[in-house]
Scaffold this motif. Structure first.
Motif, PDB file in Angstrom:
ATOM      1  N   LEU A  92       0.857  -1.182   0.000  1.00 27.29           N
ATOM      2  CA  LEU A  92       0.000   0.000   0.000  1.00 27.29           C
ATOM      3  C   LEU A  92       0.891   1.229   0.000  1.00 27.29           C
ATOM      4  O   LEU A  92       1.610   1.488   0.969  1.00 27.29           O
ATOM      5  N   ALA A  93       0.853   1.978  -1.088  1.00 28.42           N
ATOM      6  CA  ALA A  93       1.594   3.233  -1.133  1.00 28.42           C
ATOM      7  C   ALA A  93       0.828   4.295  -0.355  1.00 28.42           C
ATOM      8  O   ALA A  93      -0.285   4.059   0.113  1.00 28.42           O
ATOM      9  N   GLY A  94       1.427   5.478  -0.214  1.00 28.52           N
ATOM     10  CA  GLY A  94       0.827   6.514   0.602  1.00 28.52           C
ATOM     11  C   GLY A  94      -0.372   7.174  -0.049  1.00 28.52           C
ATOM     12  O   GLY A  94      -0.579   7.086  -1.265  1.00 28.52           O
ATOM     13  N   GLY A  95      -1.172   7.866   0.767  1.00 35.74           N
ATOM     14  CA  GLY A  95      -2.315   8.610   0.258  1.00 35.74           C
ATOM     15  C   GLY A  95      -3.569   8.345   1.055  1.00 35.74           C
ATOM     16  O   GLY A  95      -3.662   7.353   1.796  1.00 35.74           O
ATOM     17  N   THR A  96      -4.547   9.217   0.909  1.00 32.00           N
ATOM     18  CA  THR A  96      -5.776   9.080   1.676  1.00 32.00           C
ATOM     19  C   THR A  96      -6.700   7.994   1.118  1.00 32.00           C
ATOM     20  O   THR A  96      -7.481   7.408   1.866  1.00 32.00           O
ATOM     21  N   THR A  97      -6.608   7.706  -0.174  1.00 32.43           N
ATOM     22  CA  THR A  97      -7.437   6.632  -0.732  1.00 32.43           C
ATOM     23  C   THR A  97      -6.885   5.270  -0.342  1.00 32.43           C
ATOM     24  O   THR A  97      -7.646   4.356   0.008  1.00 32.43           O
ATOM     25  N   GLU A 103       8.560  11.008  -4.246  1.00 32.62           N
ATOM     26  CA  GLU A 103       7.453  10.065  -4.159  1.00 32.62           C
ATOM     27  C   GLU A 103       7.256   9.347  -5.492  1.00 32.62           C
ATOM     28  O   GLU A 103       6.948   8.149  -5.526  1.00 32.62           O
ATOM     29  N   ALA A 104       7.427  10.060  -6.594  1.00 30.15           N
ATOM     30  CA  ALA A 104       7.303   9.433  -7.913  1.00 30.15           C
ATOM     31  C   ALA A 104       8.315   8.304  -8.067  1.00 30.15           C
ATOM     32  O   ALA A 104       7.988   7.207  -8.546  1.00 30.15           O
ATOM     33  N   GLU A 105       9.543   8.531  -7.638  1.00 33.91           N
ATOM     34  CA  GLU A 105      10.575   7.507  -7.758  1.00 33.91           C
ATOM     35  C   GLU A 105      10.264   6.307  -6.867  1.00 33.91           C
ATOM     36  O   GLU A 105      10.419   5.147  -7.277  1.00 33.91           O
ATOM     37  N   THR A 106       9.814   6.555  -5.652  1.00 34.21           N
ATOM     38  CA  THR A 106       9.450   5.458  -4.756  1.00 34.21           C
ATOM     39  C   THR A 106       8.286   4.655  -5.323  1.00 34.21           C
ATOM     40  O   THR A 106       8.268   3.421  -5.253  1.00 34.21           O
ATOM     41  N   ASN A 107       7.317   5.334  -5.921  1.00 37.27           N
ATOM     42  CA  ASN A 107       6.200   4.619  -6.552  1.00 37.27           C
ATOM     43  C   ASN A 107       6.676   3.738  -7.701  1.00 37.27           C
ATOM     44  O   ASN A 107       6.137   2.645  -7.920  1.00 37.27           O
ATOM     45  N   ARG A 108       7.682   4.186  -8.433  1.00 36.90           N
ATOM     46  CA  ARG A 108       8.229   3.361  -9.529  1.00 36.90           C
ATOM     47  C   ARG A 108       8.816   2.063  -8.987  1.00 36.90           C
ATOM     48  O   ARG A 108       8.681   0.993  -9.597  1.00 36.90           O
ATOM     49  N   HIS A 109       9.483   2.149  -7.835  1.00 32.57           N
ATOM     50  CA  HIS A 109      10.031   0.939  -7.207  1.00 32.57           C
ATOM     51  C   HIS A 109       8.906   0.011  -6.768  1.00 32.57           C
ATOM     52  O   HIS A 109       9.021  -1.217  -6.924  1.00 32.57           O
ATOM     53  N   PHE A 110       7.841   0.551  -6.219  1.00 36.39           N
ATOM     54  CA  PHE A 110       6.678  -0.268  -5.867  1.00 36.39           C
ATOM     55  C   PHE A 110       6.167  -1.027  -7.091  1.00 36.39           C
ATOM     56  O   PHE A 110       5.892  -2.230  -7.022  1.00 36.39           O
ATOM     57  N   ILE A 111       6.020  -0.323  -8.188  1.00 33.81           N
ATOM     58  CA  ILE A 111       5.461  -0.925  -9.404  1.00 33.81           C
ATOM     59  C   ILE A 111       6.335  -2.062  -9.906  1.00 33.81           C
ATOM     60  O   ILE A 111       5.838  -3.134 -10.299  1.00 33.81           O
ATOM     61  N   ARG A 112       7.635  -1.861  -9.882  1.00 39.32           N
ATOM     62  CA  ARG A 112       8.554  -2.902 -10.366  1.00 39.32           C
ATOM     63  C   ARG A 112       8.520  -4.157  -9.487  1.00 39.32           C
ATOM     64  O   ARG A 112       8.876  -5.242  -9.957  1.00 39.32           O
ATOM     65  N   SER A 113       8.117  -4.007  -8.235  1.00 39.92           N
ATOM     66  CA  SER A 113       8.111  -5.145  -7.312  1.00 39.92           C
ATOM     67  C   SER A 113       6.761  -5.851  -7.211  1.00 39.92           C
ATOM     68  O   SER A 113       6.631  -6.819  -6.458  1.00 39.92           O
ATOM     69  N   ALA A 114       5.768  -5.384  -7.954  1.00 37.39           N
ATOM     70  CA  ALA A 114       4.406  -5.906  -7.814  1.00 37.39           C
ATOM     71  C   ALA A 114       3.999  -6.782  -8.993  1.00 37.39           C
ATOM     72  O   ALA A 114       4.284  -6.452 -10.151  1.00 37.39           O
ATOM     73  N   ARG A 115       3.318  -7.875  -8.683  1.00 36.38           N
ATOM     74  CA  ARG A 115       2.782  -8.736  -9.740  1.00 36.38           C
ATOM     75  C   ARG A 115       1.539  -8.120 -10.367  1.00 36.38           C
ATOM     76  O   ARG A 115       1.300  -8.258 -11.571  1.00 36.38           O
ATOM     77  N   ARG A 116       0.727  -7.429  -9.537  1.00 34.32           N
ATOM     78  CA  ARG A 116      -0.485  -6.770 -10.035  1.00 34.32           C
ATOM     79  C   ARG A 116      -0.527  -5.349  -9.476  1.00 34.32           C
ATOM     80  O   ARG A 116      -0.360  -5.145  -8.277  1.00 34.32           O
ATOM     81  N   VAL A 117      -0.753  -4.370 -10.344  1.00 36.57           N
ATOM     82  CA  VAL A 117      -0.791  -2.960  -9.947  1.00 36.57           C
ATOM     83  C   VAL A 117      -2.230  -2.461 -10.030  1.00 36.57           C
ATOM     84  O   VAL A 117      -2.846  -2.490 -11.099  1.00 36.57           O
ATOM     85  N   VAL A 118      -2.757  -2.010  -8.904  1.00 37.38           N
ATOM     86  CA  VAL A 118      -4.109  -1.476  -8.831  1.00 37.38           C
ATOM     87  C   VAL A 118      -4.030  -0.013  -8.416  1.00 37.38           C
ATOM     88  O   VAL A 118      -3.524   0.299  -7.333  1.00 37.38           O
ATOM     89  N   VAL A 119      -4.507   0.879  -9.256  1.00 31.16           N
ATOM     90  CA  VAL A 119      -4.568   2.300  -8.915  1.00 31.16           C
ATOM     91  C   VAL A 119      -5.957   2.615  -8.392  1.00 31.16           C
ATOM     92  O   VAL A 119      -6.958   2.253  -9.018  1.00 31.16           O
TER      93      VAL A 119
END
Length: 279
Positions: free
Chosen positions: A105-110, A206-222
């Motif tokens: 879970l990345a950061g944010g209110t949603t 934050e953009a760079e950290t989110n890119r690392h999250f994406i590379r480590s995930a099998r499924r990306v849900v926005v």
């Protein structure tokens, strides 16, 4: 609230523009109180001023044009916006999670709202760079009076890093921690989303950290409420083809749904009277 008839539209918009420039940004709720007009009137005025290029609308308010793409509201300010939409989105997103899996879970209110829906799903391993999200799971683990901690509670890993205004940890420490892990599903919030810019944020780290999250995930849900569509932040962190599933709320206009459905493998419209999922 009835509209104040003592000010002509032009005078009202001049006052709005003056406040935006003087304060570096203002929220819709503040303008409705200051001008004694309805929320709808303020939003119409902001639409007119934005079309004129004199300010730029951001979520819940407006900022000067030269600050819009780098303006990052704090967590508390954002947490008061689109509450029903976020709740609907969170319930739909949580339905995608299977017990016993690794969830990021990345950061944010949603994503914070999503976390609140995940606490009852057993045996999750949760990785997050959000202090607020970690707190949700920590509170859920507290033993009830006279009993030990319940079995099946999530194992939570909070990355280190530098804290942003949105209570998110970013930077090299967070990036290194995320890069060493692998997730079954990642839930990402976003400042804005558009065909041209993809998912974007005002915060470069934050953009760079989110890119690392994406590379480590099998499924990306926005997960993003309808006001995010068409908004662009300073830095893009994902193109639309990197997103497997987009979860939005029923406030999304029909024309926008058609456009968005063409861009994603799976579009989930959350909330009542939506006619189901698209994509």
């Amino acid at each position: 609230m009835a509209d104040n008839q003592n000010l002509l539209a032009g005078q009202r918009r001049a006052l709005i523009l003056e406040e935006v420039r003087r304060r570096g940004g203002i929220r819709v709720s503040e303008l409705t109180r200051m001008l004694q007009v309805s929320d709808m009137t303020v939003r119409r005025d902001l639409d007119v001023l934005a079309r004129q290029g004199t300010l730029e609308k951001v979520h819940g308010g407006a900022v000067p044009v030269d600050q819009a793409r780098t303006h990052e509201p704090g967590f508390e300010a954002k947490s008061e916006l689109e509450l029903t939409a976020k709740s609907d989105i969170a319930r739909a997103a949580a339905a995608l999670v299977v017990p016993g899996t690794a969830v990021a879970l990345a950061g944010g209110t949603t994503t914070f709202a999503v976390a609140q829906q995940l606490v009852d799903i057993p045996d999750l391993t949760v990785v997050t760079n959000s202090v607020r999200v970690a707190d949700v799971f920590h509170a859920a683990r507290r033993p009830a009076e006279g009993r030990g901690a319940e079995s099946g509670a999530a194992t939570v890993v909070l990355t280190g890093g530098v804290r942003t205004p949105s209570e998110t940890l970013v930077g090299p420490v967070a990036d290194a921690a995320i890069s060493s892990l692998h997730f079954d599903v990642l839930f990402l919030g976003t400042h804005g989303i558009s065909v041209e810019a993809g998912c974007s944020t005002p915060n470069l780290a934050e953009a760079e950290t989110n890119r690392h999250f994406i590379r480590s995930a099998r499924r990306v849900v926005v997960v993003a409420d309808h006001t995010k569509w068409g908004t662009t932040g300073l830095s893009s962190f994902a193109s639309l083809d990197e997103v497997d599933t987009l979860v939005m709320d029923a406030g999304l206009a029909a024309a926008d749904r058609e456009e968005i459905a063409e861009q994603f493998a799976e579009l989930i419209i959350a909330g009542p009277d939506t006619g189901g999922n698209g994509g």
